[in-house]
Design an enzyme around this catalytic site. Sequence first.
Site, PDB file in Angstrom:
ATOM      1  N   HIS A 352      -3.140  -2.823   3.699  1.00  0.00           N
ATOM      2  CA  HIS A 352      -3.735  -1.530   3.393  1.00  0.00           C
ATOM      3  C   HIS A 352      -4.806  -1.532   2.301  1.00  0.00           C
ATOM      4  O   HIS A 352      -5.560  -0.561   2.159  1.00  0.00           O
ATOM      5  CB  HIS A 352      -2.616  -0.565   2.963  1.00  0.00           C
ATOM      6  CG  HIS A 352      -2.852   0.868   3.297  1.00  0.00           C
ATOM      7  ND1 HIS A 352      -4.103   1.445   3.346  1.00  0.00           N
ATOM      8  CD2 HIS A 352      -1.984   1.869   3.597  1.00  0.00           C
ATOM      9  CE1 HIS A 352      -3.987   2.725   3.655  1.00  0.00           C
ATOM     10  NE2 HIS A 352      -2.722   3.009   3.815  1.00  0.00           N
ATOM     11  N   TYR A 471       3.552  14.636   0.440  1.00  0.00           N
ATOM     12  CA  TYR A 471       2.234  14.000   0.464  1.00  0.00           C
ATOM     13  C   TYR A 471       1.737  13.982   1.899  1.00  0.00           C
ATOM     14  O   TYR A 471       2.435  13.514   2.796  1.00  0.00           O
ATOM     15  CB  TYR A 471       2.355  12.574  -0.080  1.00  0.00           C
ATOM     16  CG  TYR A 471       1.106  11.728  -0.046  1.00  0.00           C
ATOM     17  CD1 TYR A 471       0.461  11.375  -1.223  1.00  0.00           C
ATOM     18  CD2 TYR A 471       0.574  11.242   1.144  1.00  0.00           C
ATOM     19  CE1 TYR A 471      -0.675  10.570  -1.219  1.00  0.00           C
ATOM     20  CE2 TYR A 471      -0.556  10.452   1.177  1.00  0.00           C
ATOM     21  CZ  TYR A 471      -1.178  10.116  -0.008  1.00  0.00           C
ATOM     22  OH  TYR A 471      -2.304   9.328   0.010  1.00  0.00           O
ATOM     23  N   THR A 484      -9.099   8.310   0.714  1.00  0.00           N
ATOM     24  CA  THR A 484      -8.264   9.468   1.045  1.00  0.00           C
ATOM     25  C   THR A 484      -8.011  10.308  -0.203  1.00  0.00           C
ATOM     26  O   THR A 484      -8.135   9.832  -1.325  1.00  0.00           O
ATOM     27  CB  THR A 484      -6.896   9.049   1.632  1.00  0.00           C
ATOM     28  OG1 THR A 484      -6.149   8.351   0.632  1.00  0.00           O
ATOM     29  CG2 THR A 484      -7.050   8.193   2.875  1.00  0.00           C
TER      30      THR A 484
END
Length: 651
Positions: A352, A471, A484
């Site tokens: 990620h 979230y 993001t």
Amino acid sequence: YQRRVRGEIYNFLVTMEKSGDNTVSTSKAIQTSSTPTTQVIPDWVETLELKDLPKLPIPSLEETLQRYLTTVAPILTKEQYEQTESVTKRFLKEQGPELHDQLLHLKATTKTSWLEGFWDSMYLEYRDSAVINVNPFFLFQDDPTPVRNAQIIRAASLTSATLWFIRKIRKMELEVDRERNRPLCMHQFSKIFSSTRIPNYRRDILETHYNSRHVLVMCKNQMYSFEAFDAKLKPLTEEEIAILLQEIYDDAYANKEEAEESAYPLGLLTSEERDTWAKYYSELKAHDSINTKSLAILNSAMFILCLDSAAPSSLEESSRWMLHADGRNRWFDKSIQLIVRQNGRSGINMEHSGIDGHTVLRYATDIYNYSVRNRCTAPSQTGILHPHETASKPSFVKLEWNLPATVKLGIEAAARKIEKMISHTWTQTLHFTGYGSRFIVNHNMSPDALLQMSFQLAYFKLMGKIAASTYESAMTKGFYHGRTECLRTVTSAVVNFLEIFSDQKSTPQQQIQALKKAVKQHVTVMQLCKAGKGVDRHLYGLFWLAKQEQQRQAGYDIPDIFTDEAWSKLRHDVLSTSNCGGYALSLFGFGPVVEDGFGIGYIIKDSCMHFNITHFNKLAHAFANSLNMSLLELGSLLEDQIPVRSIKSKI
């Protein structure tokens, strides 16, 4: 079918051997792409830099702090809120303005995004295992042609499609992503392939080899490499790839001696805590130059193809296997691991730090479309290569290792650790067919926002309380090098929605009105986040600057706003959620981010929805049941005016 294909491949190989041409032999060495310390950055990397995009903005300090108070109010008691309001006002008057000025200076002097350095630190300085905690997964739909789901054929098809996608990037032919005709940042496509997270003490290194041309294959814990492009970027054909993969598969399974160095499950170490893995990585390189050479091939590969031995019997098993498997036959540090199991069930495990889900979703959707379209328009391409069709035959090499005793012990320890991690991670999938986006849009609501309300309702019914913090990932790729923002779902409108729904005397009209208000508020917050006006990232930047100031100045105190209970409660994401998917995928998922939390990946389709739910304490199945009931009840409320009466708790 796979046995028949294997026979045809070997008939071809035998023919070649009889003709005196044995260039397909596994013993032939290939020249992999070099991994120079200083590499030439190709033109296509610069092409992906859409520098005309605006930079990520920084709202005024007053604006963000007011939104912060609005955001935390629903999850705090009256006394807690008063305390938070006090420290927030003090921050605005004292340390906040100076830190904010530093952030504005950083924005003015940074060529890309003021957040990028902080963001890299967040990922690369994370010291726990990346497995479950960081890496998400994507599960493809099965190939619509059943016989094409044979493992080698599916693997060759997806590999060929991936090479097509990489070639489009490098030939500067990849269409720019857009949202409502607004161009989105394409920078992450320079990192999606040929990138590897290198373990390093305290802070890892993200390494990208832009000019690499080889693919790494893992099969039965053994590693193989083959050159997939020639110097002019002409890729191997799907048939050539199938031949190579079949030979690799047969070579891996011909090795019956599990104690052989090449068959040791070295990839287990990538599931370790990062500092522990960094120690073994250094020992591995120092022990023998052959290890250094193999690591160079591995780290610079465009992507990894994992050929697995088992065949999942359910979506839950597929989910677990794509998220973590048993830690073997994986290299979790690679940006893209393309995983194909024995029955053709396929997916992606993604590292990620350099890329986000939206980028991988574009890749996954495009290669799925390409593989299906290519097959439908040119069915002859599914055949097996014949000797006269190519002048030179591709080959591969097997990576060799010389493992020191300490590393072998480390692998054994890593196996025990990941087994314990997996035993504490519970996964449940939900394929909801009651309705999908079309039904929700017909009732004039955002599908994503309604699903977020269903999560709140399901959690409240199951746990008897409001989710302390939720979230949802909001994409900010409308900005240069955007990543993001964090959307905080629990608003005052959500609290009111749950209060109305828990009132056994509330009417259907009251419930619908409360639901629509909560949905509308969610959409408003999402728009703010996408516009760069969220709360979390701005405060996160100020927090990092305060930490740096503390390191520079003796006696500097971290501002009270970052030690206040509201800050810790806000960041304790009991529900961590993300909407990422389309028709090419069956599932998308990830692990919980806190010990008592749920990880919820979801995909919204026209007439159905897919959910992947994870939890560390056996509640994934119960949450899935609660969510299924909540969705059914919301559907009945909207369609038939039947009020929800299943909530027993009160706020």
